[in-house]
Motif scaffolding. Structure first.
Motif, PDB file in Angstrom:
ATOM      1  N   GLU A  86       0.808  -1.220   0.000  1.00 15.64           N
ATOM      2  CA  GLU A  86       0.000   0.000   0.000  1.00 15.64           C
ATOM      3  C   GLU A  86       0.841   1.270   0.000  1.00 15.64           C
ATOM      4  O   GLU A  86       2.056   1.224   0.162  1.00 15.64           O
ATOM      5  N   VAL A  87       0.158   2.375  -0.214  1.00 15.10           N
ATOM      6  CA  VAL A  87       0.815   3.673  -0.283  1.00 15.10           C
ATOM      7  C   VAL A  87       1.574   3.938   1.007  1.00 15.10           C
ATOM      8  O   VAL A  87       1.057   3.761   2.105  1.00 15.10           O
ATOM      9  N   ALA A  88       2.841   4.349   0.870  1.00 20.57           N
ATOM     10  CA  ALA A  88       3.674   4.600   2.047  1.00 20.57           C
ATOM     11  C   ALA A  88       3.264   5.919   2.701  1.00 20.57           C
ATOM     12  O   ALA A  88       2.546   6.727   2.120  1.00 20.57           O
ATOM     13  N   GLN A  89       3.740   6.103   3.941  1.00 13.88           N
ATOM     14  CA  GLN A  89       3.435   7.341   4.654  1.00 13.88           C
ATOM     15  C   GLN A  89       4.044   8.526   3.906  1.00 13.88           C
ATOM     16  O   GLN A  89       5.210   8.496   3.531  1.00 13.88           O
ATOM     17  N   HIS A  90       3.224   9.531   3.676  1.00 14.31           N
ATOM     18  CA  HIS A  90       3.656  10.763   2.997  1.00 14.31           C
ATOM     19  C   HIS A  90       4.094  10.513   1.558  1.00 14.31           C
ATOM     20  O   HIS A  90       4.829  11.301   0.994  1.00 14.31           O
ATOM     21  N   GLU A  91       3.655   9.387   0.990  1.00 14.69           N
ATOM     22  CA  GLU A  91       4.004   9.121  -0.402  1.00 14.69           C
ATOM     23  C   GLU A  91       3.338  10.126  -1.327  1.00 14.69           C
ATOM     24  O   GLU A  91       2.142  10.412  -1.187  1.00 14.69           O
ATOM     25  N   GLN A  92       4.114  10.682  -2.248  1.00 14.94           N
ATOM     26  CA  GLN A  92       3.579  11.682  -3.180  1.00 14.94           C
ATOM     27  C   GLN A  92       3.542  11.153  -4.606  1.00 14.94           C
ATOM     28  O   GLN A  92       2.665  11.518  -5.381  1.00 14.94           O
ATOM     29  N   VAL A  93       4.510  10.317  -4.959  1.00 17.55           N
ATOM     30  CA  VAL A  93       4.625   9.848  -6.342  1.00 17.55           C
ATOM     31  C   VAL A  93       5.006   8.371  -6.328  1.00 17.55           C
ATOM     32  O   VAL A  93       5.750   7.925  -5.449  1.00 17.55           O
TER      33      VAL A  93
END
Length: 271
Positions: A86-93
């Motif tokens: 899943e999307v990581a913490q503070h992932e932006q791109v």
DNA sequence: AAATGAACCTGTTTGC
DNA sequence: TGCAAACAGGTTCATT
């Protein structure tokens, strides 16, 4: 966050993961970075041939024309994760690669930025056209530093952090190199003698190279692409050591505000 | 020309 | 304990 060593450590950590991989697709998660995102469609299906570094920029070189240019700002970091994670913490791109892994750009403060720049536009691009020499390259010589200082009334610390003089040096490594060369950070650049500048030139290269070897400096945020911290912060001699004893003379390390940021120095070792 | 300050953001630490 | 202020590794822009 990241000065030259941290960017270089990131580059080396990413290389084995992305070399020769194709980008299946890329996307952002809607929160803006410092500048607008590139049109991600331009990356689709492209093969990553290399990651280079210029100053504090990472350059993802793609088959065909152009490079994806990334600056980590203060808190940016790249991680390699399985694409189904899943999307990581503070992932932006997220760049999905063709081997089931993906490259995630995470950035709490979102001071970082990215752009796609074609080869023909690269050298004249405003981010790159006025950059000084790489400190670890042969282009950075003592005589260049001496010439740059001549007649300059700005502080020596300000000067070594000026990317037109030399790139990659930020607040930490400027402080550390000035300590190692025995120069007070507030000295006017034009008043620093050539012998001291020769020491400073050597100290800058030394401290940057040592920091790369130690995996960079982790104060709070910095992580290598595999999540490990950098260990060079244990080797700081002045940065963040206000009130602690000088490793050379036992005197007390002091801090003062310079150009809006903290400078650390030993009042007896640095004059 | 050069120095100063603000801006971009969020999270953590410090001080009252 | 709670809240506000100060502070953080970078770069750019506007103002003195």
């Amino acid at each position: 966050m990241p000065e030259l060593p941290e960017v270089e450590v990131t580059r080396r950590g990413l290389m084995p993961h992305v070399f020769g991989r194709h980008i299946l697709h890329a996307r952002d998660h809607g929160q803006a970075l410092r500048y607008p995102y590139p049109d991600w469609r331009i990356l689709q299906g492209r093969k990553i041939l290399d990651i280079q570094r210029r100053a504090k920029y990472l350059l993802f070189c793609l088959e065909g024309d152009g490079r994806l240019v990334c600056h980590l700002g203060m808190t940016g970091q790249f991680r390699c994760l399985p694409s189904n994670e899943e999307v990581a913490q503070h992932e932006q791109v997220c760049l999905h690669l063709d081997d089931g892994w993906s490259l995630r750009y995470c950035d709490v403060r979102r001071f970082g930025y990215m752009a796609f720049i074609s080869e023909s536009a690269f050298s004249s691009h405003p981010w790159f056209s006025h950059l000084g020499p790489e400190p670890l390259s042969d282009a950075f010589t003592p005589s260049w530093l001496i010439r740059c200082c001549r007649g300059r009334r700005c502080s020596i610390k300000h000067l070594v952090m000026d990317t037109r003089i030399v790139v990659g040096v930020g607040n930490i490594y400027a402080s550390e190199a000035l300590f190692r060369s025995g120069i007070h950070p507030a000295r006017k650049a034009g008043d620093v003698g050539s012998e001291a500048l020769i020491r400073l030139h050597a100290a800058l290269r030394e401290v940057l190279a040592e920091a790369i070897r130690a995996g960079g400096s982790t104060i709070r945020d910095f992580r290598r692409s595999d999540g490990r911290p950098g260990y060079f912060s244990h080797a700081f001699r002045v940065y963040g050591r206000e009130g602690e004893p000088c490793v050379e003379c036992g005197g007390v390390i002091q801090r003062f505000k310079q150009d809006g940021r903290s400078s650390f120095f030993c009042p007896s070792c640095q004059t």
